[in-house]
Scaffold this active site. Structure first.
Site, short mmCIF file in Angstrom:
data_model
loop_
_atom_site.label_atom_id
_atom_site.label_comp_id
_atom_site.label_asym_id
_atom_site.label_seq_id
_atom_site.Cartn_x
_atom_site.Cartn_y
_atom_site.Cartn_z
CB SER A 185 -56.41 -48.73 22.85
OG SER A 185 -55.52 -47.98 24.38
CB THR A 186 -52.38 -46.93 21.16
OG1 THR A 186 -52.06 -47.32 22.91
CG2 THR A 186 -51.18 -46.11 20.34
CG HIS A 212 -58.29 -48.82 25.86
ND1 HIS A 212 -57.07 -49.89 25.74
CD2 HIS A 212 -59.63 -49.92 26.04
CE1 HIS A 212 -57.63 -51.67 26.11
NE2 HIS A 212 -58.71 -51.06 26.64
CG MET A 306 -50.65 -50.19 24.94
SD MET A 306 -48.71 -49.13 25.17
CE MET A 306 -50.04 -48.35 26.69
CG ASP A 309 -59.49 -55.05 26.43
OD1 ASP A 309 -60.59 -55.60 27.16
OD2 ASP A 309 -59.94 -53.49 26.57
#
Length: 367
Positions: A185-186, A212, A306, A309
């Site tokens: 993600s991030t 994401h 973050m 998931d």
């Protein structure tokens, strides 16, 4: 207090963002109308995090970001449009060193800002705690301070493609029985650069990635990664057979799942499931793969991001005989997702980003 510098040429956007963060009670705010003004405020205000619009007069967001990373490295969250041009610019910003991005509302920002506010705050809070690698743009910073070049140099691509023999496993035309599952993600796009560029062109397992991102961003991401690595990289927009030597990027705003067809396993985009907060969902991807592949034929990799998931599904995967790798805290921009996997006892291997490809290759070689 979190010192936040909001940089945007729109008075309305500055006011709305200011209201969102002022309401939190733990943000100290400063504002700039363009990149030039933002650079003037860096030394005095010393922000913990910056939100930076891409499209601005005098000095746009990318030029400003380049200067920030060279002169005053600081976590930056880009403010981007959902257009293809906005996606390309955002990916360039992430390459230059931005930690994350937020997207402007499709409709009037004043009507949607309350809905977006929780995500904006969460992303900026995470960015304020993000780890910027000490080596980020190091050569450029040294060159600039030495006066060797008055112009900031473009971000270098430190991507090394291994020789095909590095994999140590021959590809065959036999049906696919194994699969690598990657969640991030991030900070994910630059991490994917590093991971995928280190996999050789004869890598014998397909790779499916859940990153994401909004739907308008994953196509440009796939095209960019395809130019940087030896494997074929495509966005999943329809049911696609899983084949060795290919990386499949899940389409944003949807989920990416593995299924079985008469001709063999396929990967496809599925409507996002409300049970999962982030999309494409890493948990859903891993669970779908476990329905059609033996756990011993799966390798799960959870990298910077973050939240949590992927941690639940990959912990289950390990418990059932699959292998899992978590990115180490020392290299992760945000050690949320991989950290949660480690805390749950779901990681076989914990490795810094630059070593993950080698660990995958070693695991594949044992099969």
């Amino acid at each position: 207090m979190i010192r936040l510098l909001v940089v945007d040429d729109s008075p309305l956007m500055r006011r709305l963002l200011g209201n969102v963060f002022a309401a939190q009670g733990d943000f100290e705010l400063s504002f700039a109308r363009n990149g030039v003004e933002a650079l003037d405020k860096l030394a005095a205000f010393k922000p913990d995090v910056i939100t930076l619009d891409i499209q601005m007069p005098e000095m746009d967001g990318l030029a400003c970001l380049d200067r920030i990373m060279l002169e005053h490295p600081c976590p930056v969250v880009m403010v981007s449009s959902l257009t293809t041009e906005g996606a390309d610019a955002t990916l360039e910003a992430l390459e230059l060193g931005a930690v994350d991005f937020i997207t402007k509302p499709k409709r009037a920002v004043s009507l949607e800002i309350e809905t977006l506010a929780p995500l904006l705050v969460e992303k900026v809070r995470a960015a304020s705690r993000a780890r910027l690698p000490g080596t980020l743009r190091l050569a450029d910073r040294v060159r600039l301070k030495s006066g060797l070049d008055s112009k900031p140099m473009p971000a270098p691509r430190k991507l090394v493609r291994p020789m095909p023999a590095a994999c140590g496993v021959r590809r065959t035309d036999s049906p696919v029985h194994n699969l690598v599952l990657v969640g991030t993600s991030t900070g994910g796009p630059p991490a994917l650069d590093v991971l995928l560029a280190r996999l050789p062109h004869d890598f014998p397992w397909p790779v499916v990635v859940a990153q994401h991102m909004p739907g308008s961003f994953t196509g440009p991401l796939a095209r960019r990664l395809d130019k940087l690595c030896a494997l074929n990289v495509t966005e999943v927009t329809r049911p696609t057979p899983l084949e060795p030597g290919n990386v499949y990027i899940g389409k944003g705003d949807a989920d990416v799942i593995v299924s079985m067809r008469p001709g063999g396993p396929v990967v496809l985009a599925a409507p996002s499931h409300p049970e999962h907060r982030w999309h494409p969902s890493v948990d859903r991807l891993v669970h779908s793969a476990m329905q059609h592949f033996p756990p011993a034929g799966l390798i799960g990799v959870l990298m910077t991001g973050m939240g949590s998931d992927g941690a639940e599904a990959m912990t289950t995967l390990r418990q059932q005989g699959g292998r899992t790798i978590a990115e180490a805290e020392e290299s992760a921009v945000v050690w949320g997702m991989p950290g949660e996997l480690v805390h749950r006892g779901g990681a076989d291997i914990v490795a810094p980003l630059e070593d993950i490809a080698d660990r995958i290759i070693e695991l594949v070689g044992r099969k």
